[in-house]
Design a protein around this motif. Structure first.
Motif, mmCIF file in Angstrom:
data_model
loop_
_atom_site.group_PDB
_atom_site.id
_atom_site.type_symbol
_atom_site.label_atom_id
_atom_site.label_comp_id
_atom_site.label_asym_id
_atom_site.label_seq_id
_atom_site.Cartn_x
_atom_site.Cartn_y
_atom_site.Cartn_z
ATOM 1 N N ARG A 111 -6.096 1.897 3.951
ATOM 2 C CA ARG A 111 -4.911 1.533 3.175
ATOM 3 C C ARG A 111 -5.157 1.557 1.668
ATOM 4 O O ARG A 111 -4.220 1.712 0.908
ATOM 5 N N SER A 112 -6.415 1.393 1.249
ATOM 6 C CA SER A 112 -6.595 1.173 -0.186
ATOM 7 C C SER A 112 -7.825 1.831 -0.791
ATOM 8 O O SER A 112 -8.111 1.604 -1.964
ATOM 9 N N SER A 113 -8.556 2.646 -0.033
ATOM 10 C CA SER A 113 -9.805 3.158 -0.584
ATOM 11 C C SER A 113 -10.025 4.611 -0.211
ATOM 12 O O SER A 113 -9.793 5.016 0.935
ATOM 13 N N ASN B 106 -12.070 -4.704 -0.256
ATOM 14 C CA ASN B 106 -12.986 -3.705 0.309
ATOM 15 C C ASN B 106 -14.452 -4.108 0.195
ATOM 16 O O ASN B 106 -15.346 -3.308 0.478
ATOM 17 N N TYR C 289 -0.113 5.490 0.572
ATOM 18 C CA TYR C 289 -1.112 6.558 0.627
ATOM 19 C C TYR C 289 -0.664 7.640 1.612
ATOM 20 O O TYR C 289 0.258 7.443 2.411
ATOM 21 N N ILE D 268 -3.804 0.837 -6.142
ATOM 22 C CA ILE D 268 -5.136 0.256 -6.312
ATOM 23 C C ILE D 268 -6.123 1.265 -6.910
ATOM 24 O O ILE D 268 -6.193 2.403 -6.488
ATOM 25 N N ASP E 103 -8.590 -6.962 1.430
ATOM 26 C CA ASP E 103 -7.970 -6.888 0.103
ATOM 27 C C ASP E 103 -8.875 -6.230 -0.933
ATOM 28 O O ASP E 103 -8.424 -5.427 -1.745
ATOM 29 N N GLY F 64 -4.321 8.441 -2.420
ATOM 30 C CA GLY F 64 -3.828 7.091 -2.648
ATOM 31 C C GLY F 64 -2.955 6.983 -3.877
ATOM 32 O O GLY F 64 -3.171 7.673 -4.878
ATOM 33 N N TYR G 48 0.852 -1.190 0.000
ATOM 34 C CA TYR G 48 0.000 0.000 0.000
ATOM 35 C C TYR G 48 0.886 1.238 0.000
ATOM 36 O O TYR G 48 2.067 1.192 0.372
#
Length: 880
Positions: free
Chosen positions: A634-636, A754, A542, A582, A752, A579, A540
């Protein structure tokens, strides 16, 4: 020749004049209540840097630089006093000078008095306990962290997790994410999630003048995230008195620490400088594999050009690295060896110059779980005495955090066999065989579950802030203040590789499919500037931007018998996530703004000089933490839906104070209702309905509990009794009922993808007990002066009614499975202070948990947390 004679005569006259201008002032400083001497009291010739201190019998002798003037006599915990002298006709003996007990900390706050929110600054009482510099430097140095200095206070619990600086602090059942921690009035809780990492503040115990624990509503004027209370650490500034010290400290498990400090004192132009440096290391703290190493530095420059203005600049930092014992799942292995730690093993270093140039491998302790960080902090204070009735105090501060945590990634590491030979491979990590497996991978490129590496979870940040407070006396009995609190914060979070363990590269861990080939040291000094570029980051990547603007104000009436205050604050906080990995989290999110506020007030009534009653109440509308705002931080970039609202906190407390000469007693009762709380946790879910021993098909989930309601009620009693001038007692009892109430909405998101895994409405939590800390605590302490210079002290703290949750289901459901068996921890200390002239040599020895009480202390998302066993240290300090 005549010129030489003239100059010689002028020199003699100057010397004679200087001789006549000087004289010696002597005296004895006593405690007015116990009628006992005060050793170590500060004696300072006013408007000079000329100073000394009293000996063990309270006596002092100072050669003054002016024929007439004033000397200032001060002692921590007592009101200072100015005494006039006159040595025009020879030396002067001032006789006995008595100082009276003073609960105020004013004498140690040289600058920033308007922004350091001490309870004494407000006449209406609050529930407060104060720990002074002498006790901090005795009990919370070396292999014991700063929170241990305050563990023997009501409703305070310190979880001594093994690993240097990994402890946790709880006040009235609330952890440090919900207890405001202030350093000279400026907040140090993480802007993202409210956490406090004590390892980042390893050097504060050496430069702290006092710690004030304000439980509950407290006296802080800021609109801060305070539910349990406020812990205000008062840090030293450039010292006005000249002197210094050198100290060496050693402890169990090869702990060693050396410290040097010096204060120039204030010169005739108003300048003063202070500096401190130290170095420490140990091969472990308590558990196996918990090695540690670090430094501490402090520099302060003070300038007081006149009686109107005062400035102080300081910079401090405590770079450190240490191995950790993460919570342990294998309780059977722990029962066999209380020092067991499943997170470490031996690795090998190759020295090409050794063995006559043929090279040599040497084994060293290494940890799969470790922490390294360097957080320089700087601030500039300005105090302006506008008039006799009005003052303006401001602090401009900045911090630059660099570092992170070490952990595993990829396949599981190989382990040695169970030493007992009767179980699976649950021994230590076998780094050598793990590397041999990596070397056998075709092409030397790992990824996914192929190969084993260790990564750094990097948490860098930049934080800038300004706090300014204007205070004025509207009338003789009414004071008013107003201030601002601005903060700019940016956090950068990503993962980088710190050890390939024989691999040549790592793939399948970036959105572009690239292969990462660079590794970065887990070194706190290197972390300041050397961290991965964007093309070498994994898992990740961000950033978070948090801006905060707050305004606060307070008005107080303080009469002879009756006092009352009203206080309010309003703030705006904005959140933006940016971010770089992803598709769902690329670019910047929309900016989210949340407005929060608080209102609190109280009344106090002084029945007579000995008895005081008070009642305080308050309401907070607190903005949620950034980590609770997004579905997966972490990813969205997607916000949790429906949008997370502010949390609502209502508090009411009542108290009684009794002061009668040698005896002090405080009683407090409190009620706190925390509603609309969001709890973010992690867990694992097995989506395969067919039972299987292989846990690799489990998925990691992020769990949101929304609309949680907690109710904390309790009472506290604390007393101090000075029986004689050589014997002191203190003690406390605190009991509470902390529980969840009502229903909650629980949602689980795949870490992973979401994707929503499950959602449960109206999950009933009524009656479930809060499990983070014991709900009943008590303690007793004693200090005795045995002979001249020799004193002994001891404390025993008792803990009961601490509930446990099952670590296998924690984060997925909240249910109590029992309580921890009650236990007590006993600490002992000894001090010998040998004074000679203006210098002293101090020996100090500590033993913590002397009866070696080792047990499960708490649970978290991953397993059990255990207490440390017996820990000890001893130091020798030369003060000059």
């Amino acid at each position: 020749m005549k010129k030489i004679t003239f100059l010689f005569m002028m020199f003699l006259l100057a010397m004679v004049g200087e001789t006549f201008a000087q004289g010696t002032v002597t005296g004895i400083v006593f405690d007015s209540e116990s009628n006992g001497p005060l050793p170590g009291a500060n004696i300072l010739e006013v408007r000079t840097s000329n100073g000394t201190s009293t000996d063990f019998d309270g006596k002092f002798s100072i050669k003054v630089t002016n024929p007439t003037g004033m000397i200032n006599i001060s002692y921590v915990g007592f009101g200072s006093k100015n005494v006039a002298y006159d040595v025009t006709n020879g030396d002067q003996d001032l006789g006995t000078i008595s100082l009276s007990l003073d609960n105020s900390l004013e004498e140690i706050v040289i600058v920033g008095t308007g922004v350091v929110d001490l309870a004494e600054d407000r006449k209406t009482p609050v529930a407060v306990s104060t720990i002074r510099a002498s006790e901090i430097q005795e009990k919370a140095v070396g292999n014991v962290e700063l929170p241990d200095a305050i563990k023997s206070t009501p409703s305070v619990f310190v979880s001594n997790q093994t690993g240097f600086g990994d402890g946790a602090l709880f006040v009235r059942g609330f952890d440090d994410t919900n207890t405001a921690i202030l350093l000279n009035g400026q907040p140090i809780n993480s802007q993202e999630d409210g956490r406090v990492f004590w390892s980042n503040w390893a050097g504060i115990s050496d430069i702290a003048n006092a710690i004030q624990v304000q439980r509950g509503l407290g006296s802080s004027k800021l609109a801060i995230s305070s539910v349990g209370g406020t812990v205000n650490i008062v840090m030293k500034a450039a010292n006005r008195t000249r002197g210094g010290y050198a100290r060496f400290l050693g402890g169990n498990d090869s702990y060693s620490k050396g410290t040097l400090a010096y204060d120039t004192g204030m010169n005739d132009k108003g300048w003063a400088f202070s500096v401190l440096v130290d170095y420490w290391q140990a091969h472990r703290k308590w558990a196996e594999g918990t090695y540690g190493q670090g430094q501490n530095y402090f520099f302060a420059a003070g300038y007081k050009p006149n009686d109107t203005h005062a400035f102080n600049f300081l910079i401090t930092g405590a770079p450190q690295s240490h191995g950790q014992r993460f919570s342990q799942r294998n309780t059977e292995r722990f029962d066999a060896n209380s020092r067991f730690n499943e997170n470490w093993g031996y690795s090998e270093d190759f020295n090409p110059a050794a063995n006559a140039g043929n090279g040599q491998y040497t084994s060293k302790v290494d940890s799969e779980r470790a922490n390294y960080y360097h957080k320089p902090v700087a601030n500039l204070n300005w105090d302006w005495n506008i008039s006799e009735k009005s003052q303006l105090s401001s602090v401009l501060y900045a911090s630059w955090g660099r570092g992170g945590s070490v952990g595993p990634r990829g396949a599981r590491a190989q382990r040695t066999e169970d030493p007992d030979g009767d179980g699976p491979l649950i021994g230590q990590i076998d780094f050598y065989n793990t590397e041999q497996e990596n070397l056998a991978i075709a092409g030397g490129i790992g990824g996914g579950r192929t190969g084993y590496i260790r990564r750094n979870s990097v948490n860098n940040h930049q934080w800038y802030g300004l706090i300014s407070n204007f205070n004025t006396e509207l009338t003789e009995k009414i004071s008013w203040n107003v201030g601002v609190d601005f903060r700019l914060y940016r956090g950068d979070h990503f993962r980088q590789i710190t050890d390939f363990h024989g691999l040549q590269g790592w793939e399948d861990d970036r959105p572009d499919g690239g292969v990462v080939t660079e590794a970065y040291d887990s070194n706190p000094w290197a972390a300041l500037f050397n961290f991965a570029d964007e093309d070498q980051r994994i898992d990740y990547d961000y950033s978070e931007n948090i801006n905060y603007q707050g305004v606060f104000s307070q008005i107080e009436y303080a009469g002879d018998k009756f006092s009352a205050f009203f206080q309010g604050a309003v703030s705006n906080q904005s959140y933006v996530r940016e971010g770089r990995f992803i598709d769902e989290g690329l670019g910047k999110s929309d900016q989210l703004n949340k407005v929060g506020y608080n209102l609190k007030g109280g009344v106090g009534y002084t029945i007579n000089d000995s008895n005081t009653l008070y009642l305080n109440a308050g309401y907070y509308s607190r903005q949620p933490f950034l980590d609770n705002v997004f579905q997966n931080i972490r990813s969205s970039n997607d916000l949790v839906q429906p949008e997370v609202d502010n949390e609502d906190i209502t508090g009411v407390e009542a108290g009684y104070r009794f002061r009668a000469g040698r005896f002090n007693l405080d009683f407090n009762a409190y009620y706190t209702n925390w509603d609309n709380r969001v709890i973010l946790s992690t867990g694992r879910v097995d989506l395969n309905p067919v039972p299987t021993p292989d846990e690799d098909d489990d998925i990691l989930v992020n769990v949101f509990d929304r609309g949680v309601n907690q109710i904390h009620v309790g009472a506290e009693v604390e007393f101090r009794y000075k029986a004689t001038d050589w014997l002191d007692f203190k003690g406390y009892v605190s009991g509470g009922s902390w529980r969840f109430n009502g229903t909650t909405q629980k949602e689980q998101y795949n870490d992973d993808t979401n994707e929503l895994v499950s959602s449960e409405s109206n999950l009933n939590l009524s009656g479930v007990k809060v499990d983070v800390a014991p709900q009943f605590t008590s303690g007793f302490g004693v200090r005795a002066k045995v002979i001249a210079g020799l004193s002994v002290d001891g404390n025993i703290d008792y803990y009961a009614q601490q509930y446990l949750d099952d670590p296998e289901t924690r984060g997925l459901q909240t249910r109590n499975i029992g309580t921890i068996k009650p236990y007590s921890l006993t600490d002992l200390g000894l001090t010998y202070d040998f004074k000679f002239d203006t210098q002293s040599l101090v020996f100090r020895a500590n033993a913590y948990n002397v009866f070696d009480e080792v047990r499960a202390q708490a649970t978290n998302d991953f397993g059990f947390i255990y207490t440390n066993g017996i820990t000890f240290n001893a130091s020798i300090r030369y003060k000059f």
